[in-house]
Design a protein around this motif. Structure first.
Motif, PDB file in Angstrom:
ATOM      1  N   LEU A 106      -4.983  -1.433   3.218  1.00 32.14           N
ATOM      2  CA  LEU A 106      -3.612  -1.834   2.573  1.00 32.14           C
ATOM      3  C   LEU A 106      -2.624  -0.930   3.415  1.00 32.14           C
ATOM      4  CD1 LEU A 106      -2.978  -4.011   0.488  1.00 32.14           C
ATOM      5  CD2 LEU A 106      -2.806  -2.246  -0.973  1.00 32.14           C
ATOM      6  N   GLN A 107      -2.464   0.291   3.112  1.00 30.37           N
ATOM      7  CA  GLN A 107      -1.373   0.962   3.765  1.00 30.37           C
ATOM      8  C   GLN A 107      -1.285   0.856   5.303  1.00 30.37           C
ATOM      9  OE1 GLN A 107      -0.801   5.074   2.615  1.00 30.37           O
ATOM     10  NE2 GLN A 107       0.319   5.772   4.207  1.00 30.37           N
ATOM     11  N   ALA A 108      -2.384   0.800   5.831  1.00 33.54           N
ATOM     12  CA  ALA A 108      -2.090   0.500   7.525  1.00 33.54           C
ATOM     13  C   ALA A 108      -1.438  -1.006   7.609  1.00 33.54           C
ATOM     14  CB  ALA A 108      -3.565   0.535   8.144  1.00 33.54           C
ATOM     15  N   MET A 109      -1.771  -1.741   6.772  1.00 30.74           N
ATOM     16  CA  MET A 109      -1.180  -3.105   6.986  1.00 30.74           C
ATOM     17  C   MET A 109       0.531  -3.013   6.560  1.00 30.74           C
ATOM     18  SD  MET A 109      -2.325  -6.894   5.099  1.00 30.74           S
ATOM     19  CE  MET A 109      -2.319  -6.176   3.438  1.00 30.74           C
ATOM     20  N   PHE A 110       0.863  -2.404   5.500  1.00 33.29           N
ATOM     21  CA  PHE A 110       2.168  -2.194   5.308  1.00 33.29           C
ATOM     22  C   PHE A 110       2.748  -1.081   6.385  1.00 33.29           C
ATOM     23  CE2 PHE A 110       0.824  -3.025   0.825  1.00 33.29           C
ATOM     24  CZ  PHE A 110       1.990  -3.894   0.550  1.00 33.29           C
ATOM     25  N   VAL A 111       2.212  -0.524   7.147  1.00 31.86           N
ATOM     26  CA  VAL A 111       2.674   0.383   8.213  1.00 31.86           C
ATOM     27  C   VAL A 111       2.926  -0.763   9.335  1.00 31.86           C
ATOM     28  CG1 VAL A 111       2.148   1.794  10.247  1.00 31.86           C
ATOM     29  CG2 VAL A 111       1.730   2.495   7.697  1.00 31.86           C
ATOM     30  N   VAL A 112       2.129  -1.379   9.627  1.00 30.51           N
ATOM     31  CA  VAL A 112       2.509  -2.815  10.560  1.00 30.51           C
ATOM     32  C   VAL A 112       3.326  -3.521  10.363  1.00 30.51           C
ATOM     33  CG1 VAL A 112       1.197  -4.596  11.945  1.00 30.51           C
ATOM     34  CG2 VAL A 112       0.008  -2.719  11.558  1.00 30.51           C
TER      35      VAL A 112
ATOM     36  N   GLN B  31      -4.905  -0.473  17.618  1.00 31.06           N
ATOM     37  CA  GLN B  31      -5.081   1.166  17.467  1.00 31.06           C
ATOM     38  C   GLN B  31      -4.097   1.548  16.600  1.00 31.06           C
ATOM     39  OE1 GLN B  31      -7.212   2.856  19.506  1.00 31.06           O
ATOM     40  NE2 GLN B  31      -6.262   4.551  18.218  1.00 31.06           N
ATOM     41  N   THR B  32      -3.006   0.920  16.366  1.00 31.94           N
ATOM     42  CA  THR B  32      -2.079   1.408  15.351  1.00 31.94           C
ATOM     43  C   THR B  32      -2.540   1.271  13.895  1.00 31.94           C
ATOM     44  OG1 THR B  32      -0.236   0.766  16.490  1.00 31.94           O
ATOM     45  CG2 THR B  32       0.161   1.119  14.177  1.00 31.94           C
ATOM     46  N   PHE B  33      -3.282   0.287  13.519  1.00 32.79           N
ATOM     47  CA  PHE B  33      -3.999  -0.106  12.342  1.00 32.79           C
ATOM     48  C   PHE B  33      -5.110   0.826  12.151  1.00 32.79           C
ATOM     49  CE2 PHE B  33      -6.141  -2.101   9.006  1.00 32.79           C
ATOM     50  CZ  PHE B  33      -5.084  -3.060   8.403  1.00 32.79           C
ATOM     51  N   PHE B  34      -5.831   1.374  13.137  1.00 33.08           N
ATOM     52  CA  PHE B  34      -7.051   2.172  12.880  1.00 33.08           C
ATOM     53  C   PHE B  34      -6.453   3.473  12.672  1.00 33.08           C
ATOM     54  CE2 PHE B  34     -10.041   5.292  15.028  1.00 33.08           C
ATOM     55  CZ  PHE B  34     -10.984   5.011  13.999  1.00 33.08           C
ATOM     56  N   ASP B  35      -5.398   3.959  13.526  1.00 32.51           N
ATOM     57  CA  ASP B  35      -4.907   5.450  13.364  1.00 32.51           C
ATOM     58  C   ASP B  35      -4.342   5.488  12.037  1.00 32.51           C
ATOM     59  OD1 ASP B  35      -5.743   5.710  15.854  1.00 32.51           O
ATOM     60  OD2 ASP B  35      -3.645   5.573  16.791  1.00 32.51           O
ATOM     61  N   GLU B  36      -3.633   4.603  11.456  1.00 33.54           N
ATOM     62  CA  GLU B  36      -3.154   4.645  10.209  1.00 33.54           C
ATOM     63  C   GLU B  36      -4.079   4.587   8.884  1.00 33.54           C
ATOM     64  OE1 GLU B  36      -0.291   5.380   7.292  1.00 33.54           O
ATOM     65  OE2 GLU B  36       0.035   5.566   9.522  1.00 33.54           O
ATOM     66  N   TRP B  37      -5.217   3.984   9.065  1.00 28.56           N
ATOM     67  CA  TRP B  37      -6.438   3.871   8.317  1.00 28.56           C
ATOM     68  C   TRP B  37      -6.999   5.271   8.190  1.00 28.56           C
ATOM     69  CZ3 TRP B  37     -11.672   4.254   8.653  1.00 28.56           C
ATOM     70  CH2 TRP B  37     -12.450   3.647   7.598  1.00 28.56           C
ATOM     71  N   LYS B  38      -7.135   5.796   9.212  1.00 27.50           N
ATOM     72  CA  LYS B  38      -7.966   7.104   9.582  1.00 27.50           C
ATOM     73  C   LYS B  38      -6.917   8.166   8.951  1.00 27.50           C
ATOM     74  CE  LYS B  38      -8.259   8.607  13.438  1.00 27.50           C
ATOM     75  NZ  LYS B  38      -8.782   8.965  14.720  1.00 27.50           N
TER      76      LYS B  38
END
Length: 208
Positions: A39-45, A60-67
């Motif tokens: 959810l946080q990764a989605m809000f970053v995007v 890659q952006t989504f995965f990096d933020e998820w991690k």
């Protein structure tokens, strides 16, 4: 008209893609551990797109933020979920008991639930915006910010209600767009609220 149609199609693909990533990474963490970081990764995007930052690798952006946000997002997410569960449980208990002052306590709990509902409209984008604060300070600031930004909360409520009607009429659309459309609507209005409050000095030190 052609340019407008292409832009609409582009956003449809974007929303469907991010919604798919949100579902996929939630499942990757076994739902219990993956839902809130996704959810946080989605809000970053969504924040990047709403600020016209379009040239970045989506997956890659989504995965990096998820991690990166895995532990913090889960800690905040389950804390917020626990607060909501306690408020609802307390309200149910009070409404099923008769004692002196029960109506007053019920009214207080209803007020708390209203504030909690406002809080939920701001919590996702705020997790990205106030990303360096301790959890108690973060939750307190989001509560104060949500109450101070009532006009934006009302606008979010209107657009989210329209989206809910659309998903009710077209249930398959909810599978493809429910999460990402919620994230886009709340991020769009939250950024406007953050920018306004920055002018008033209410979000000093926050990153936009």
């Amino acid at each position: 008209m052609r340019g407008f149609a292409l832009r609409v199609c582009e956003w449809i693909v974007r929303l469907a893609s991010v919604n798919g990533l949100w579902i996929g990474f939630s499942l990757l963490g076994g739902l219990i551990g993956g839902c809130f970081p996704a959810l946080q990764a989605m809000f970053v995007v969504m924040k990047k797109w709403c600020m016209n930052e379009e040239e970045f690798p989506l997956v890659q952006t989504f995965f990096d933020e998820w991690k990166r946000s895995f532990w913090r997002a889960n800690k905040i997410g389950y804390t917020v979920l626990g607060i909501g569960a306690i408020l609802i449980l307390d309200y149910v208990i009070v409404m099923n008991m008769e004692f002196t002052g029960s109506q007053v306590i019920a009214a207080i709990l209803v007020s708390c639930l209203v504030i909690y509902s406002l809080f939920l409209l701001f919590i996702g984008p705020a997790m990205v915006h106030f990303n360096n604060e301790a959890m108690f300070s973060f939750l307190k600031n989001v509560v104060l910010f949500s109450v101070a930004s009532l006009p934006y909360a009302l606008m979010m409520g209107v657009f989210l209600s329209l989206a809910a009607i659309l998903f009710f009429l077209l249930p398959p659309a909810a599978v493809c767009f429910a999460g990402s459309l919620f994230a886009w609507i709340t991020t769009h209005f939250n950024l406007k609220a953050f920018q306004q409050k920055n002018v008033l000095g209410m979000t000093k030190g926050a990153k936009v």
